[in-house]
Design an enzyme around this catalytic site. Structure first.
Site: not given
Length: 644
Positions: A50, A53, A274, A292, A338, A443, A448
């Site tokens: 991802g 990585g 979320h 979103s 959130r 978060r 992210s």
């Protein structure tokens, strides 16, 4: 008691000395280096392709190191980073609205309820500006103003606009940039790519990470892979709830296999729900669709004032609507963080004000925004999200409100890492969502993608060579070493044992049952009674799993049920530790909301005297062992986390 505490072990965070703004520079100025001619002698394994990585692999290969990357998808570009929609945060202050590195740092620290290291969070904000310039150079098509300047919007928990976006495809576009950089190094033969391979074990030699055992998901072949350092970039374990925003293949097995070899897991119960997802519509579903968070910039969230309202949304007049986020949190309104927005939605649904067929949703309404800005403007901002919503639900959200509901999403917890992103196992690093480092107990939206890119492009390429330089000359690692032989034997034995159970229940049955337990008892709210009930239920479910599971016995070819069995076996162990972690922390902070610790109006009560630490968990023969990393707030003072 489900755990013990080790007061003697003190985690070494390795935070550099100096002022907050100077710490990262001080590290880089004093870090050990490896000369360009010698870098080709070092081999690095990176598991996961991802954003974190792929960016780490491309960056290390560009520096001259030999890199091997592993992913279970058929292409690195299919990593789950593509699913991130709304944007990536960066401190550029293009809107001239008062943003700064310190403000971004403080917003993130406060958003995580002061349960993260100051130095790590400040570095995240400090490195953010460089990312946008790099992504633009890679061709990421960020939205732009008419003038040509990059456009910004806001996300939950902040009062400035610092989120850069590519419509609702930001994660996909950033991943394509990283993927192209990765494949450039594959072409140059500096990176060897192993697709359709899953890491099944971490191999230690004399306590140092020296490789992995992997399984080819197409042929079933078990292979050994050696390296001078191993990096886990395998994302989070939010799919443990079964119904989540994550793809079915997402899992926590790589970090859990490392944990079973001695790596500490930090704060596993800090998982994010979320607030803007499509609600569950039936038992047939295997995942939920993320909408979103950026939609909350223009959409207003409300529920009917009356319980069990059956009128259509358009027939409910303004005076019969409860814009509950605007009512409860007037300073932030619909852009409350959130965790707060999700809990507020659950409270309204539980109180009987939910909407939709199952009465499990709230409205996200764009009526006012369309009236003020025009349909074309809203379509320009969110058009693909509106199209996706209509494709899934058959509803045109330009004409009537969306229905949204909270769903499991992100793991703030993960492998414990120090400032250098190293775990407590020498030679083992964890980056992106696989570690716990930057977000604390909650978060903030659009951080992210930022953490994944910053870890991969900027931090690991500095800290991993520092480790390699200190470890001396690269030694030859023999894949015939007893450690590799023993690890491969254990892996094969587990796979064979799954096929021998020969029960009558599927892997998905156990995954679904586990998800129900966690969402009810260790989800948006937790209690001592609920958590102890959950721990016993998980133990019983695990016993049933090992006596009643039914999967095909094939181990030498494609066997998706076998893959899932290994992942759910790990989930059953992770879930128990999640509940134990939540039980041990008798306070409410961020996404961890203990019902025993709340104000009269339902807000969280944090306990800084007793719980000003990161919970690090070590495995032992006698159960989990808690090790505390005390948080030192040298440059800020933890305050009440209020968004009112």
């Amino acid at each position: 008691m489900y755990f013990s505490t080790d007061e003697k072990q003190i985690p070494k965070s390795k935070v550099p000395p100096g002022e907050l703004k100077d710490k990262w520079s001080n590290f880089k100025n004093q870090a050990k280096l490896i000369s360009p001619n010698n870098r080709k002698n070092y081999n690095v394994i990176i598991v996961g392709t991802g954003l974190s990585g792929a960016s780490a692999a491309a960056s290390l290969a560009e520096l001259g190191y030999n890199v091997s990357v592993f992913c279970f998808q058929d292409s690195p570009r299919r990593a789950h980073s593509v699913a991130a929609q709304g944007g990536v945060n960066a401190m550029k202050n293009y809107k001239n609205d008062g943003d700064s590195i310190y403000r971004m740092f403080y917003d993130t620290l406060k958003g995580g309820d002061f349960r993260a290291r100051e130095a790590n969070v400040y570095r995240l904000a400090e490195c953010s500006a460089n990312l946008i310039d790099q992504a633009v150079a890679q061709g990421v098509p960020f939205a732009r103003e008419y003038s040509g300047y990059l456009s910004n919007r806001s996300f939950g928990g902040v009062q400035v606009s610092r989120t850069f976006y590519a419509r609702g495809q930001t994660g996909q576009q950033l991943l394509l940039g990283a993927y192209q950089a990765l494949m450039r190094q594959v072409k140059a033969k500096k990176i060897t790519s192993y697709t359709r391979h899953e890491m099944l074990d971490l191999v230690l030699i004399n306590g140092v990470a020296k490789g992995i055992i992997a399984r080819n998901l197409d042929t079933g072949e078990i292979t050994r892979h050696t390296a001078n350092a191993v990096v886990l970039a395998t994302g989070g374990f939010g799919k443990i709830y079964y119904l989540s925003t994550l793809a079915m293949g997402c899992n926590g097995s790589a970090i859990w296999r490392a944990h079973k070899k001695g790596a500490w897991v930090a704060s596993p119960s800090w998982t994010q729900i979320h607030p803007t997802c499509l609600p569950q519509s039936g038992a047939y579903q295997s995942k939920l669709t993320l909408m979103s968070e950026s939609l909350r910039n223009d959409g207003r969230i409300w529920v009917p004032l009356s319980k069990n309202e059956n009128r259509k949304a358009g027939d409910i007049p303004e005076e019969d609507r409860d814009y509950y986020l605007e009512r409860r949190y007037p300073s932030f309104g619909n852009l409350a963080p959130r965790d707060i927005a999700s809990r507020a939605a659950k409270e309204r649904v539980d109180a009987g004000h939910g909407v939709g067929t199952l009465k499990n949703a709230v409205y996200l309404d764009f009526k006012d925004a369309i009236a003020k800005q025009g349909k074309e403007t809203i379509a320009k901002k969110y058009g693909n999200l509106f199209d996706m919503y209509q494709k899934i639900t058959g509803i045109n959200a330009y004409n009537e409100p969306m229905k949204i509901s909270p769903a499991a999403h992100f793991s703030m917890g993960g492998l414990w890492v120090d400032y250098e992103l190293s775990t407590n196992i020498p030679g083992l690093f964890a980056i992106g969502e696989a570690n716990f480092a930057d977000h604390g107990a909650n978060r903030l939206g659009a951080n992210s993608l930022l953490q994944a890119c910053v870890d991969g492009y900027y931090i690991l390429p500095q800290t991993l060579p520092h480790y390699l330089a200190q470890s001396g000359k690269p030694d030859h690692i023999n894949s015939e070493d007893p450690a590799f032989v023993e690890s491969e034997f254990a892996v094969k034995k587990q796979l064979e044992e799954f096929g021998k159970i020969n029960g009558h229940k599927t892997v998905d049955f156990y995954h679904r049952e586990l998800g129900k337990i966690l969402y009810d008892k260790c989800g948006l709210s937790r209690s001592e009674k609920g958590l102890t009930t959950a721990i016993e239920a998980i133990k019983n479910l695990r016993n049933s799993f090992y006596s009643e599971l039914k999967i095909p016995k094939i181990t030498d070819g494609i066997n998706e049920e076998l893959e899932k069995a290994g992942r759910v076996a790990d989930y059953l162990e992770i879930a128990e530790l999640m509940c134990i972690d939540a039980l041990s922390r008798e306070e409410s902070c961020g996404a961890h909301f203990r019902t025993e610790h709340q104000t009269s109006d339902g807000e969280a009560i944090r306990d800084d005297k007793a719980f000003n630490f990161i919970s690090c968990w070590q495995q032992s023969d006698h159960g989990p062992v808690l090790i505390k990393e005390t948080l030192d707030f040298e440059f800020t003072k933890p305050t009440e986390r209020s968004y009112k």
